[in-house]
Design an enzyme around this catalytic site. Structure first.
Site, mmCIF file in Angstrom:
data_model
loop_
_atom_site.group_PDB
_atom_site.id
_atom_site.type_symbol
_atom_site.label_atom_id
_atom_site.label_comp_id
_atom_site.label_asym_id
_atom_site.label_seq_id
_atom_site.Cartn_x
_atom_site.Cartn_y
_atom_site.Cartn_z
ATOM 1 C CG ASP A 91 66.913 71.255 0.690
ATOM 2 O OD1 ASP A 91 68.089 71.602 0.947
ATOM 3 O OD2 ASP A 91 65.980 71.342 1.506
ATOM 4 C CE LYS A 152 62.885 69.433 1.908
ATOM 5 N NZ LYS A 152 63.321 70.612 1.125
ATOM 6 C CE LYS A 182 64.075 71.283 4.881
ATOM 7 N NZ LYS A 182 64.634 72.204 3.875
#
EC number: 4.1.2.4
Length: 228
Positions: A91, A152, A182
């Site tokens: 991430d 995300k 996300k």
């Protein structure tokens, strides 16, 4: 429509990214993830490689975290090292300043550099609470063009806040169906988690996964006060 406990668990990255986290706490996190049936654990790169028995639980880590103000080369090296040490997913945080300067092309370049260095799945943290709608769209488009797998919402550390239903909806409208979405940061109960899923989230970053999942069974008495 409310998502079931088991289905929700399989959307969760059970997360511990506190700066003072210990290896013992990460071991407990992994034990919890196995018991809860979460999809993965998300930990800092310094916790890799994981030596605990993961079972079916995947390992995610972060890159350029939490500010995103690292060079593209530094982010790429960090991602490559994390992949070498066994991370299934990375991430990464974008350079928000570049995006706000209108340099989405440079944001795309840094994402591509990390994509090329990452052997597994790549999620791009855009820090949506700090962005305008147009900037959210631009960040999502740059992520898709660079080959990312997910966008995300948040690190959970930015003072502007974490995930919002509006941001998730906008991200879903922009790249949903092609990239995963996300939602992370500030999701502390089942109702909020369910709202994010209804808005289009396909993965959730949670530190208080147990209390959120308890809400799926109708128990909202335990609510996590943590953020991410």
């Amino acid at each position: 429509m409310e998502i079931t406990r088991s289905a929700l668990a399989q959307m969760i990255d059970h997360t511990l990214l506190k700066t003072d986290a210990t290896h013992e706490q990460v071991s407990k996190l992994i034990e919890e993830a196995r018991e809860l049936g979460t999809y993965s654990v998300c930990v800092s790169p310094s916790m890799l490689p994981i030596t605990d028995d993961l079972g079916d639980v995947k390992v995610a880590t972060v890159c350029g975290f939490p500010s995103g103000n690292h060079t593209a080369a530094a982010k790429a090296f960090e991602a490559a090292e994390s992949s070498r040490l066994g991370a299934d997913e990375v991430d990464m945080v974008i350079n928000i300043g570049l995006l706000k300067e209108g340099r989405a092309d440079l944001v795309e370049e840094e994402i591509r550099a990390v994509r090329e260095a990452t052997t597994g799945l790549l999620k791009v943290i855009i820090e949506s609470a700090a962005l305008t709608d147009d900037e959210i769209v631009a960040a999502c488009k740059a992520s898709e063009a660079a080959g990312a797998d997910f966008v995300k919402t948040s690190t959970g550390f930015h003072p502007a806040g974490g995930a919002s239903v509006h941001a998730v909806e906008l991200m879903n409208e922009t790249v949903g169906g092609r990239l995963g979405i996300k939602a992370s940061g500030g999701i502390r109960d089942y109702a909020t988690a369910n709202a994010m899923v209804e808005a289009g989230a396909t993965r959730l970053g949670l530190s208080g996964s147990g209390s959120v999942l308890d809400g799926a069974d109708g128990d909202e008495s335990a609510v996590d006060d943590g953020d991410y």
